[in-house]
Design a protein around this motif. Structure first.
Motif, PDB file in Angstrom:
ATOM      1  N   GLU A 102      -3.264   9.959  -3.174  1.00 33.10           N
ATOM      2  CA  GLU A 102      -3.992  10.475  -2.086  1.00 33.10           C
ATOM      3  C   GLU A 102      -3.865   8.949  -0.784  1.00 33.10           C
ATOM      4  OE1 GLU A 102      -6.147  12.293  -2.045  1.00 33.10           O
ATOM      5  OE2 GLU A 102      -6.101  12.713  -4.197  1.00 33.10           O
ATOM      6  N   TRP A 140      -1.188  -1.045  -6.132  1.00 35.78           N
ATOM      7  CA  TRP A 140      -1.882  -1.644  -5.144  1.00 35.78           C
ATOM      8  C   TRP A 140      -2.894  -1.234  -5.960  1.00 35.78           C
ATOM      9  CZ3 TRP A 140      -3.023  -3.849  -0.980  1.00 35.78           C
ATOM     10  CH2 TRP A 140      -3.537  -4.324  -0.197  1.00 35.78           C
ATOM     11  N   GLN A 141      -3.426  -0.159  -6.301  1.00 39.40           N
ATOM     12  CA  GLN A 141      -4.920  -0.543  -7.349  1.00 39.40           C
ATOM     13  C   GLN A 141      -5.149  -1.420  -8.198  1.00 39.40           C
ATOM     14  OE1 GLN A 141      -6.759   1.617  -5.890  1.00 39.40           O
ATOM     15  NE2 GLN A 141      -5.674   3.220  -5.131  1.00 39.40           N
ATOM     16  N   THR A 193     -10.486   4.536  -8.766  1.00 45.31           N
ATOM     17  CA  THR A 193     -10.028   3.655  -7.887  1.00 45.31           C
ATOM     18  C   THR A 193     -11.692   4.277  -5.824  1.00 45.31           C
ATOM     19  OG1 THR A 193      -8.918   5.628  -7.191  1.00 45.31           O
ATOM     20  CG2 THR A 193      -8.186   4.163  -8.194  1.00 45.31           C
ATOM     21  N   ARG A 194     -11.038   3.298  -4.959  1.00 42.64           N
ATOM     22  CA  ARG A 194     -12.171   4.183  -3.882  1.00 42.64           C
ATOM     23  C   ARG A 194     -11.736   5.349  -3.291  1.00 42.64           C
ATOM     24  NH1 ARG A 194     -14.002  -1.792  -1.417  1.00 42.64           N
ATOM     25  NH2 ARG A 194     -13.417  -2.722  -3.606  1.00 42.64           N
ATOM     26  N   ASP A 195     -10.267   5.694  -4.250  1.00 41.15           N
ATOM     27  CA  ASP A 195      -9.949   7.444  -4.014  1.00 41.15           C
ATOM     28  C   ASP A 195     -10.967   8.481  -4.396  1.00 41.15           C
ATOM     29  OD1 ASP A 195      -8.127   6.400  -0.850  1.00 41.15           O
ATOM     30  OD2 ASP A 195      -7.673   5.939  -2.533  1.00 41.15           O
ATOM     31  N   ASP A 243     -11.916  -2.744   4.486  1.00 41.10           N
ATOM     32  CA  ASP A 243     -13.079  -2.092   3.886  1.00 41.10           C
ATOM     33  C   ASP A 243     -14.283  -3.701   4.157  1.00 41.10           C
ATOM     34  OD1 ASP A 243     -12.639   0.169   3.235  1.00 41.10           O
ATOM     35  OD2 ASP A 243     -12.641  -0.566   0.724  1.00 41.10           O
ATOM     36  N   THR A 248      -2.336   6.417  -0.746  1.00 48.94           N
ATOM     37  CA  THR A 248      -2.257   4.579  -1.329  1.00 48.94           C
ATOM     38  C   THR A 248      -0.704   4.416  -2.755  1.00 48.94           C
ATOM     39  OG1 THR A 248      -4.078   3.998  -0.668  1.00 48.94           O
ATOM     40  CG2 THR A 248      -3.475   2.599  -2.007  1.00 48.94           C
ATOM     41  N   SER A 297     -10.983  -6.395   1.266  1.00 46.94           N
ATOM     42  CA  SER A 297      -9.338  -6.700   1.667  1.00 46.94           C
ATOM     43  C   SER A 297     -10.648  -6.957   3.625  1.00 46.94           C
ATOM     44  CB  SER A 297      -9.596  -5.513   2.136  1.00 46.94           C
ATOM     45  OG  SER A 297      -8.721  -5.123   3.236  1.00 46.94           O
ATOM     46  N   ARG A 308       1.059  -0.976  -0.071  1.00 46.18           N
ATOM     47  CA  ARG A 308       0.256  -0.293  -0.761  1.00 46.18           C
ATOM     48  C   ARG A 308       1.026   1.075  -0.177  1.00 46.18           C
ATOM     49  NH1 ARG A 308      -5.537  -0.361   1.441  1.00 46.18           N
ATOM     50  NH2 ARG A 308      -5.665  -2.396   1.513  1.00 46.18           N
ATOM     51  N   ARG A 322      -9.928  -0.425   0.249  1.00 45.18           N
ATOM     52  CA  ARG A 322      -9.294   0.299   0.914  1.00 45.18           C
ATOM     53  C   ARG A 322      -8.690  -0.737   3.023  1.00 45.18           C
ATOM     54  NH1 ARG A 322     -12.677   4.417  -0.370  1.00 45.18           N
ATOM     55  NH2 ARG A 322     -14.340   3.328   1.202  1.00 45.18           N
TER      56      ARG A 322
END
Length: 402
Positions: A59, A65-66, A345-347, A376, A61, A74, A52, A373
């Protein structure tokens, strides 16, 4: 993002528990997840998988990782705590595959040896990736991908003659181990299906995965006492196949087929070499490789990369530009083959990521979900495993989960 199609997923219904971190184990989990397996990734509370935070961040991360963790769920779980180990066993009891890349003995120290896990789940396929394997005199030594590349014989060859060995630029030892692991998982699942449902252990050593790709290295030593040495950009014993300078960069030319060589020599204006009787096969060309390389290099040096590409492609000679990341990102062939995907992405931002390999016609791989994340999916996965909200809250209060 490449969404799921109406086609069935090749590994639909396969449940994977991924324990481990960084590259080798998680890359295998990524590969299985892209073809439909449900991958539950167990991470340590707090920082989670160190990947990560590797290389370039956005952001907070790593963008690596993406890619590595797409299609995964996770669960932040402390495996050092007895309660965490109990939860891991509950998850493993319902899994088809366990992936781990800890140092040998770690699982055993947690009361999760293969024998204990198979008593709990007889059909479990256990993939164990480590530096030196689960047996042998080196089993307890720490091992990373770079060490596997060295011991596997690769690093000795990745250099210009007489110069320091260099890495290939990516963590190839880890990735080769991951791919061997994925192959092993597929074979073990097939065996389980057709031979009564029993699981087994897959033991992948980093150095052995590299060694398995070293072609004729050992047979040549056995038969002739020949120790293959570094040869820079050339392909020893096969000619011509090398990198050649252009006015604005480099090209790789592979003219080592008999008919290809003749077309190559004609294209560069060296019909004398094309017609030379002793250059009609590879053995003769190897004997005169320095002369041939010099002729090709003299021709390419005064031309641009694109001009060389155009001329040799028209002559049906394999030729390639040395691509950078920018070249890949702008290349229409990569686009046409869906090898560059836009992934949300989740960011809150989108990033271009590699597509899915290999390409299956009936059950193609897909990117269904973005990388999670940390933690999550902890509550959802534990609830699916039968824990109540009160039990989950108590584990969180104790710091066993996050």
């Amino acid at each position: 993002m490449q969404q799921a199609t109406n086609s069935p997923a090749a590994l639909a219904g396969v449940r994977v528990v991924e324990m481990g971190q960084l590259i080798a184990g998680p890359f295998c989990g990524k590969t299985l997840g892209e073809f439909g397996a449900e991958v539950i990734k167990i991470e340590a509370p707090g920082a989670g998988d160190p990947l990560r935070n590797w290389r370039l961040m956005r952001e907070g991360t790593s963008v690596w990782w993406q890619v590595q963790s797409r299609n995964k769920r996770s669960v932040a779980l402390d495996l050092r705590a007895p309660e965490g180990q109990d939860i891991a066993r509950r998850l493993i009891a319902e899994a088809d595959v366990l992936i781990e890349n800890f140092r040998p003995g770690t699982l055993e120290g947690w009361g999760m040896s293969p024998a204990e896990l198979h008593a709990l789940n007889p059909g479990l396929v256990i993939l164990r990736i480590s530096g030196y394997g689960q047996t042998g005199p080196y089993r307890d030594l720490p091992g990373f991908g770079v060490i596997g590349e060295a011991m596997g014989g690769l690093r000795h060859l990745t250099a210009e003659p007489g110069r320091v060995p260099v890495r290939v630029g990516v963590s190839i030892g880890d990735t080769l181990a991951a791919l061997h692991g994925a192959i092993g998982v597929m074979m073990a699942l097939y065996h389980r299906k057709v031979n009564g449902g029993a699981g087994q252990v897959i033991d992948v050593a980093l150095h052995e995965a590299v060694f398995n790709c070293m072609e004729s290295l050992i047979p040549e030593y056995s038969a002739f006492g020949a120790v293959r040495e570094a040869a820079g950009s050339a392909l020893p014993g096969i000619a011509p196949s090398n990198a050649y300078p252009c006015a604005d960069g480099w090209v790789l030319v592979a003219g080592n087929g008999d008919s290809i060589f003749k077309r190559l020599m004609a294209a560069i204006g060296r019909q004398d070499l094309a017609d030379a009787p002793d250059l009609g096969d590879n053995a003769g060309r190897v004997a005169r490789v320095a002369e041939i390389d010099a002729a090709i290099g003299a021709w390419t040096a005064g031309r641009t990369v694109q001009a060389v590409m155009d001329t040799l492609s028209a002559a049906r000679v394999p030729v390639g530009k040395v691509y950078t990341a920018q070249d890949i990102a702008e290349d229409p062939h990569y686009q046409a083959r869906e090898m560059l995907l836009t992934q949300a992405t989740r960011d809150g931002y989108s990033v271009t990521v590699p597509g899915v390999v290999p390409k299956l016609s009936a059950t193609p791989g897909t990117v269904r979900t973005s990388a999670p994340r940390l933690g999550d999916d902890t509550d959802a996965v534990l609830a699916e495993a039968g824990l109540t909200q009160e039990q989950i809250a108590l584990l969180r209060a104790k710091g066993v989960i996050q």
